[in-house]
Design a protein around this motif. Sequence first.
Motif, PDB file in Angstrom:
ATOM      1  N   PRO A  65      34.323  -2.132   7.341  1.00  9.17           N
ATOM      2  CA  PRO A  65      33.640  -3.159   8.147  1.00  9.17           C
ATOM      3  C   PRO A  65      33.867  -3.017   9.657  1.00  9.17           C
ATOM      4  N   GLU A  66      34.919  -2.301  10.037  1.00 10.24           N
ATOM      5  CA  GLU A  66      35.211  -2.155  11.476  1.00 10.24           C
ATOM      6  C   GLU A  66      34.367  -1.069  12.140  1.00 10.24           C
ATOM      7  N   LEU A  67      33.726  -0.245  11.333  1.00  6.87           N
ATOM      8  CA  LEU A  67      32.951   0.882  11.875  1.00  6.87           C
ATOM      9  C   LEU A  67      31.634   0.389  12.473  1.00  6.87           C
ATOM     10  N   ASP A  68      31.344   0.801  13.723  1.00  6.96           N
ATOM     11  CA  ASP A  68      30.110   0.348  14.392  1.00  6.96           C
ATOM     12  C   ASP A  68      29.020   1.423  14.436  1.00  6.96           C
ATOM     13  N   ALA A  69      29.423   2.648  14.796  1.00 10.25           N
ATOM     14  CA  ALA A  69      28.422   3.689  15.074  1.00 10.25           C
ATOM     15  C   ALA A  69      28.827   4.995  14.394  1.00 10.25           C
ATOM     16  N   VAL A  70      27.816   5.702  13.873  1.00 12.91           N
ATOM     17  CA  VAL A  70      28.105   6.953  13.161  1.00 12.91           C
ATOM     18  C   VAL A  70      27.330   8.112  13.788  1.00 12.91           C
ATOM     19  N   TYR A  71      28.026   9.227  13.916  1.00 11.82           N
ATOM     20  CA  TYR A  71      27.405  10.473  14.371  1.00 11.82           C
ATOM     21  C   TYR A  71      27.298  11.382  13.148  1.00 11.82           C
ATOM     22  N   VAL A  72      26.056  11.693  12.741  1.00 17.77           N
ATOM     23  CA  VAL A  72      25.832  12.545  11.569  1.00 17.77           C
ATOM     24  C   VAL A  72      25.801  13.998  12.021  1.00 17.77           C
ATOM     25  N   ALA A  73      26.742  14.797  11.495  1.00 14.25           N
ATOM     26  CA  ALA A  73      26.888  16.185  11.968  1.00 14.25           C
ATOM     27  C   ALA A  73      26.916  17.181  10.819  1.00 14.25           C
ATOM     28  N   THR A  74      26.108  16.905   9.800  1.00 14.52           N
ATOM     29  CA  THR A  74      26.011  17.809   8.650  1.00 14.52           C
ATOM     30  C   THR A  74      24.846  18.783   8.880  1.00 14.52           C
ATOM     31  N   PRO A  75      24.676  19.806   8.020  1.00 19.41           N
ATOM     32  CA  PRO A  75      23.531  20.724   8.189  1.00 19.41           C
ATOM     33  C   PRO A  75      22.192  19.989   8.099  1.00 19.41           C
ATOM     34  N   HIS A  76      21.165  20.622   8.714  1.00 15.81           N
ATOM     35  CA  HIS A  76      19.826  20.003   8.823  1.00 15.81           C
ATOM     36  C   HIS A  76      19.345  19.300   7.550  1.00 15.81           C
ATOM     37  N   VAL A  77      19.481  20.010   6.413  1.00 13.77           N
ATOM     38  CA  VAL A  77      18.852  19.513   5.177  1.00 13.77           C
ATOM     39  C   VAL A  77      19.451  18.192   4.682  1.00 13.77           C
ATOM     40  N   PHE A  78      20.604  17.822   5.219  1.00 16.12           N
ATOM     41  CA  PHE A  78      21.227  16.563   4.783  1.00 16.12           C
ATOM     42  C   PHE A  78      20.997  15.417   5.773  1.00 16.12           C
ATOM     43  N   HIS A  79      20.336  15.707   6.894  1.00 12.06           N
ATOM     44  CA  HIS A  79      20.213  14.679   7.935  1.00 12.06           C
ATOM     45  C   HIS A  79      19.517  13.418   7.442  1.00 12.06           C
ATOM     46  N   CYS A  80      18.426  13.593   6.726  1.00  8.88           N
ATOM     47  CA  CYS A  80      17.680  12.421   6.257  1.00  8.88           C
ATOM     48  C   CYS A  80      18.546  11.622   5.272  1.00  8.88           C
ATOM     49  N   PHE A  99      16.307  16.248  13.662  1.00  9.11           N
ATOM     50  CA  PHE A  99      16.492  14.906  13.113  1.00  9.11           C
ATOM     51  C   PHE A  99      16.378  14.923  11.579  1.00  9.11           C
ATOM     52  N   ALA A 100      15.444  15.745  11.087  1.00  2.54           N
ATOM     53  CA  ALA A 100      15.253  15.913   9.643  1.00  2.54           C
ATOM     54  C   ALA A 100      14.532  17.233   9.452  1.00  2.54           C
ATOM     55  N   ILE A 101      14.068  17.504   8.234  1.00  2.00           N
ATOM     56  CA  ILE A 101      13.389  18.774   7.976  1.00  2.00           C
ATOM     57  C   ILE A 101      11.898  18.691   8.291  1.00  2.00           C
ATOM     58  N   ASN A 102      11.312  17.527   8.096  1.00  2.94           N
ATOM     59  CA  ASN A 102       9.876  17.394   8.353  1.00  2.94           C
ATOM     60  C   ASN A 102       9.520  15.949   8.727  1.00  2.94           C
ATOM     61  N   THR A 103       8.268  15.765   9.102  1.00  5.63           N
ATOM     62  CA  THR A 103       7.795  14.455   9.568  1.00  5.63           C
ATOM     63  C   THR A 103       7.929  13.382   8.488  1.00  5.63           C
ATOM     64  N   LYS A 104       7.691  13.791   7.249  1.00  7.59           N
ATOM     65  CA  LYS A 104       7.802  12.819   6.137  1.00  7.59           C
ATOM     66  C   LYS A 104       9.199  12.190   6.138  1.00  7.59           C
ATOM     67  N   GLU A 105      10.212  13.016   6.324  1.00  9.46           N
ATOM     68  CA  GLU A 105      11.595  12.511   6.328  1.00  9.46           C
ATOM     69  C   GLU A 105      11.874  11.646   7.558  1.00  9.46           C
ATOM     70  N   VAL A 106      11.359  12.073   8.711  1.00 12.00           N
ATOM     71  CA  VAL A 106      11.588  11.287   9.938  1.00 12.00           C
ATOM     72  C   VAL A 106      10.967   9.895   9.780  1.00 12.00           C
ATOM     73  N   ASP A 170      17.851  27.108   1.887  1.00 14.08           N
ATOM     74  CA  ASP A 170      18.235  25.823   1.282  1.00 14.08           C
ATOM     75  C   ASP A 170      19.108  24.986   2.207  1.00 14.08           C
ATOM     76  N   LEU A 171      19.610  25.598   3.275  1.00 16.79           N
ATOM     77  CA  LEU A 171      20.377  24.826   4.264  1.00 16.79           C
ATOM     78  C   LEU A 171      19.552  24.634   5.549  1.00 16.79           C
ATOM     79  N   GLY A 172      18.266  24.916   5.469  1.00 13.19           N
ATOM     80  CA  GLY A 172      17.388  24.691   6.633  1.00 13.19           C
ATOM     81  C   GLY A 172      17.459  25.819   7.648  1.00 13.19           C
ATOM     82  N   GLY A 173      17.694  27.057   7.164  1.00  9.70           N
ATOM     83  CA  GLY A 173      17.873  28.205   8.073  1.00  9.70           C
ATOM     84  C   GLY A 173      16.663  28.535   8.935  1.00  9.70           C
ATOM     85  N   GLY A 174      16.907  29.463   9.892  1.00 11.29           N
ATOM     86  CA  GLY A 174      15.846  29.915  10.789  1.00 11.29           C
ATOM     87  C   GLY A 174      16.131  29.566  12.228  1.00 11.29           C
ATOM     88  N   SER A 175      15.485  30.289  13.131  1.00 13.53           N
ATOM     89  CA  SER A 175      15.745  30.046  14.568  1.00 13.53           C
ATOM     90  C   SER A 175      15.056  28.781  15.061  1.00 13.53           C
TER      91      SER A 175
END
Length: 330
Positions: A65-80, A99-106, A170-175
């Motif tokens: 309950p004390e946590l206010d803000a979270v920074y998500v720092a996992t690989p792309h495919v887990f962002h959503c 932010f995510a892999i595609n517009t649908k997820e955003v 599968d981890l969102g690879g590519g440049s």
Amino acid sequence: MTKKINWGILGAGKIAGKFATDLATLTDANLYAVASRTLAKAEGFAKEYHFEKAFGNYEEMLTDPELDAVYVATPHVFHCQHTLLCLTHKKAVICEKPFAINTKEVKQMIAKAKETDTFLMDALWTLCLPHILKTKEIVESGQLGKLISVKADFGFVADFNPNSRLFDRDLGGGSLLDIGIYPALLALFLLGKPKKITAAALMGQTKVDEECAVFLEYEDGQTANLHSTLLAQTPIEAYVYCEKGYIHIPPRFHEGVAGITILRYENLAATFIPFDYQVLGYQYEAAEMMRCMREGKLESDLVPHQFSLDLMELLDEIRGQIGLIYPRHD
Ligand SMILES: NC(=O)c1ccc[n+]([C@@H]2O[C@H](COP(=O)([O-])OP(=O)(O)OC[C@H]3O[C@@H](n4cnc5c(N)ncnc54)[C@H](OP(=O)(O)O)[C@@H]3O)[C@@H](O)[C@H]2O)c1
């Protein structure tokens, strides 16, 4: 003094450490918790970066309950998935790029933020950096005449490893999603949405783009030339060409730089505008998030939800043209 905001980090990888270092420079931020899939790793991270609590499970941290803000720092495919988890627990969240892999997820993420009345921000830290904001201010002032073209690159040599997040589909690879996003966001920031997008890429053996070139065209003849590659070190700089001169953002344009240069064609006079970045610059996005949270806002003024959507639509179109598919998401 205003209450410090209790920060939590979700995923204790490389970027999480850099972000934590810069976050520690903000006096109104409290380095509160870190969550990893492995408790020992979370404990090691908490010790190294001076966080109060360590969790061996992401969701467990989110129930604090004390946590206010979270920074998500996992690989792309887990962002959503991880952003939705934070929002479900009504924790304000800033999620790494892309932010995510595609517009649908955003769209799903933004809808969840609205539904839960919770702050959500795309961690496009470059858009919060003073030299990037100054570049936009100079362009908009009209002192260099009309903006004609933006050119930006981002490349480095990545050792080939089919299982790494840079090459594994599968981890969102590519440049494009990893580094090509920076030239793309700069073009979108300075020029807006293009009328025509043309992209080409060199697809590697893991079916991700190892190099990608993008040409954007705008209604009134403006253009952008964007390049990303995992095969060569490139300058990682940007040029903003205008009628009466240009602005050069030196390497590495997307992070804190010593300054930007304006060159005016009339007398070939160069003006250097210095910037004093003591650290990499991740604290600006964190400060922007905290300012918005304190003002009761649900999205950032510097990186609004619409920008995240526009950027992802641009990336989706580029991916469609180069045949970059993420089967588990698209
Ligand atoms: N803004 C920037 O300048 C910048 C720079 C680099 C990267 N990034 C972004 O940040 C994100 C993470 O990049 P990174 O370089 O920090 O990657 P990384 O070192 O591999 O860290 C990612 C972390 O995510 C967690 N994770 C959860 N599920 C995972 C899985 N199945 N496989 C691997 N890791 C998993 C792991 O943390 P635990 O083991 O602790 O759970 C891992 O340490 C990427 O989306 C990238 O685009 C941004």
